[in-house]
Scaffold this active site. Structure first.
Site, PDB file in Angstrom:
ATOM      1  CG  ASN A   1      28.686  35.552  44.356  1.00  0.00           C
ATOM      2  OD1 ASN A   1      29.456  36.231  43.872  1.00  0.00           O
ATOM      3  ND2 ASN A   1      28.940  33.974  44.035  1.00  0.00           N
TER       4      ASN A   1
ATOM      5  CE  LYS B   1      32.827  36.256  54.782  1.00  0.00           C
ATOM      6  NZ  LYS B   1      33.613  37.372  55.030  1.00  0.00           N
TER       7      LYS B   1
ATOM      8  CG  HIS C   1      28.158  30.491  41.610  1.00  0.00           C
ATOM      9  ND1 HIS C   1      28.991  29.992  41.945  1.00  0.00           N
ATOM     10  CD2 HIS C   1      29.069  31.821  41.326  1.00  0.00           C
ATOM     11  CE1 HIS C   1      30.356  30.267  42.270  1.00  0.00           C
ATOM     12  NE2 HIS C   1      29.998  31.808  41.640  1.00  0.00           N
TER      13      HIS C   1
ATOM     14  CD  GLU D   1      31.656  28.772  45.074  1.00  0.00           C
ATOM     15  OE1 GLU D   1      30.280  28.836  45.321  1.00  0.00           O
ATOM     16  OE2 GLU D   1      32.248  29.483  45.017  1.00  0.00           O
TER      17      GLU D   1
ATOM     18  CD  GLU E   1      31.407  34.233  38.206  1.00  0.00           C
ATOM     19  OE1 GLU E   1      32.198  34.557  38.800  1.00  0.00           O
ATOM     20  OE2 GLU E   1      30.750  32.835  38.143  1.00  0.00           O
TER      21      GLU E   1
ATOM     22  N   GLY F   1      37.881  31.180  42.614  1.00  0.00           N
ATOM     23  CA  GLY F   1      37.930  31.124  44.576  1.00  0.00           C
ATOM     24  C   GLY F   1      39.397  31.127  44.747  1.00  0.00           C
TER      25      GLY F   1
ATOM     26  CB  SER G   1      40.559  34.998  41.236  1.00  0.00           C
ATOM     27  OG  SER G   1      40.390  34.063  41.306  1.00  0.00           O
TER      28      SER G   1
HETATM   29  P1  PGA Z   1      35.702  35.250  43.134  1.00  0.00           P
HETATM   30  O1  PGA Z   1      34.069  35.097  43.335  1.00  0.00           O
HETATM   31  O2  PGA Z   1      36.628  36.671  42.873  1.00  0.00           O
HETATM   32  O3  PGA Z   1      36.677  35.292  44.890  1.00  0.00           O
HETATM   33  O4  PGA Z   1      36.988  34.246  42.733  1.00  0.00           O
HETATM   34  C1  PGA Z   1      33.827  34.803  42.382  1.00  0.00           C
HETATM   35  C2  PGA Z   1      32.448  33.963  41.838  1.00  0.00           C
HETATM   36  O5  PGA Z   1      32.215  33.578  43.241  1.00  0.00           O
HETATM   37  O6  PGA Z   1      31.631  34.122  41.059  1.00  0.00           O
END
Ligand code: PGA
Length: 264
Positions: free
Chosen positions: A12, A14, A99, A101, A171, A177, A217
C-alpha cells in the site's frame, strides 16, 4: 499445511504517490506478472487518485490493483467518500479493510469493518482484512484475544461461499511504520497459527484456502526469513518497496527463499 500454496506479495503505497508514480509501478507489475511463476499473486494499493489508471493498463490476472479503503454504504450524504460500486466501475478488484492506521486515526470500529466486508462482497470485490494487536495488548498478554475479536467481528455474517474473497494480513500495530520493528519470525508463526485456528472455528470445512499474510517493517534484510516462516502465505510491505525497483528486489529475495524452503 503444504508450503506449496500461492504466495502473495504487495504494497500500500504512501499518500504522496502520484499518478505518474503509478504509471511506473503498473508498467513494472505488468512485466513482473508475465515473468513470475503462476502461483505468485501480486497486489498494489495506490491512492484513490491513481485508480483510474487501471483502465489504461494491461495487468495480467495474477496482479491485482486495489484501493486502500472505501465507505461501507452504497449511497448517502457522505461528502468525500468512495463506495464499493465506484471502485468496481474503475475496474478495481481488491480493497484493503481495517488497516491499523484507519482503526487508530479514523476511529474505525470492528462493526464498521464488518459493514465494509459486507459491502465489498456485495460488489464482488476481494479484500485484505488487516488485524493486529497493539504494543500494550501484546504486553498485557491479550494479543490472541484481539486477533480473535477482530477476525470474528469483521467476518460476522459472511457466508462460506464468499471465502475466496478473503485475505488476512496479520499486521501487529507495534511492527508497522517508522517507529516499528518487524515481528520476530517465531512470533509471526505463533500468531498465524492462532489466526488459522480461529478461521477453522468459523469455517470448519472451507477456511484452509484463506491466505494469511504478514506485514510490518518487512524489508530487504528480513523478507527472506519471513517469507519462509511457517504458515506465512505472503508479505504485505510498506516503506521498503515504495520504489518500483525495490519492490522487484524484495519480491525476488522473498521468492528465492520460499523456493529454497520448498526444495529443502
Ligand atoms: P511498513 O508498512 O512495511 O512500512 O511497516 C506496513 C503497512 O503500512 O501496513
Amino acid at each position: 499445511m503444504s508450503v506449496n500454496r500461492p504466495f502473495y506479495f504487495g504494497t500500500n503505497v504512501k499518500m504522496t504517490h502520484t499518478p505518474e508514480d503509478t504509471r511506473i509501478f503498473l508498467q513494472m507489475l505488468t512485466e513482473l506478472g508475465e515473468e513470475l511463476p503462476a502461483d505468485v499473486r501480486l497486489f498494489y494499493l495506490p491512492p484513490y487518485t491513481s485508480l483510474h489508471l487501471r483502465g489504461c493498463s494491461s495487468l495480467p490476472s495474477s496482479v491485482w490493483l486495489g484501493a486502500q479503503n472505501m465507505h461501507e454504504d452504497e449511497w448517502g450524504a457522505y461528502t468525500g467518500e468512495i463506495s464499493a460500486a465506484m471502485l468496481r466501475e474503475l475496474g478495481v478488484e481488491l480493497v484493503l479493510l481495517g488497516h491499523s492506521e484507519r482503526r487508530e486515526r479514523y476511529n474505525e470500529t470492528d462493526e464498521g469493518v464488518n459493514r465494509k466486508v459486507q459491502a465489498a462482497v456485495a460488489n464482488g470485490l476481494k479484500f485484505i482484512l488487516c488485524i493486529g494487536e497493539t504494543e500494550r495488548e501484546k504486553r498485557c498478554g491479550v494479543a490472541r484475544e484481539t486477533l480473535s475479536r477482530q477476525l470474528k467481528m469483521a467476518l460476522h455474517g459472511l457466508a462460506a461461499c464468499h471465502l475466496s474473497k478473503v485475505h488476512i494480513a496479520y499486521e501487529p500495530v507495534w511492527a508497522i511504520g517508522e517507529k516499528g520493528s518487524s515481528a520476530p519470525p517465531g512470533h509471526v508463526a505463533k500468531m498465524h497459527a492462532w489466526i488459522r485456528n480461529v478461521l477453522e472455528e468459523l469455517y470448519p470445512q472451507e477456511s484452509a484456502s484463506v491466505p494469511i499474510l504478514y506485514g510490518g517493517s518487512v524489508n530487504e534484510q528480513n523478507c527472506a526469513e519471513l517469507a519462509r516462516t511457517p504458515l506465512v502465505d505472503g508479505l504485505f510491505v510498506g516503506r521498503a518497496v515504495w520504489d518500483a525497483e525495490n519492490f522487484r528486489k524484495v519480491l525476488y529475495l522473498s521468492l528465492a527463499s520460499r523456493m529454497d524452503k520448498i526444495e529443502s
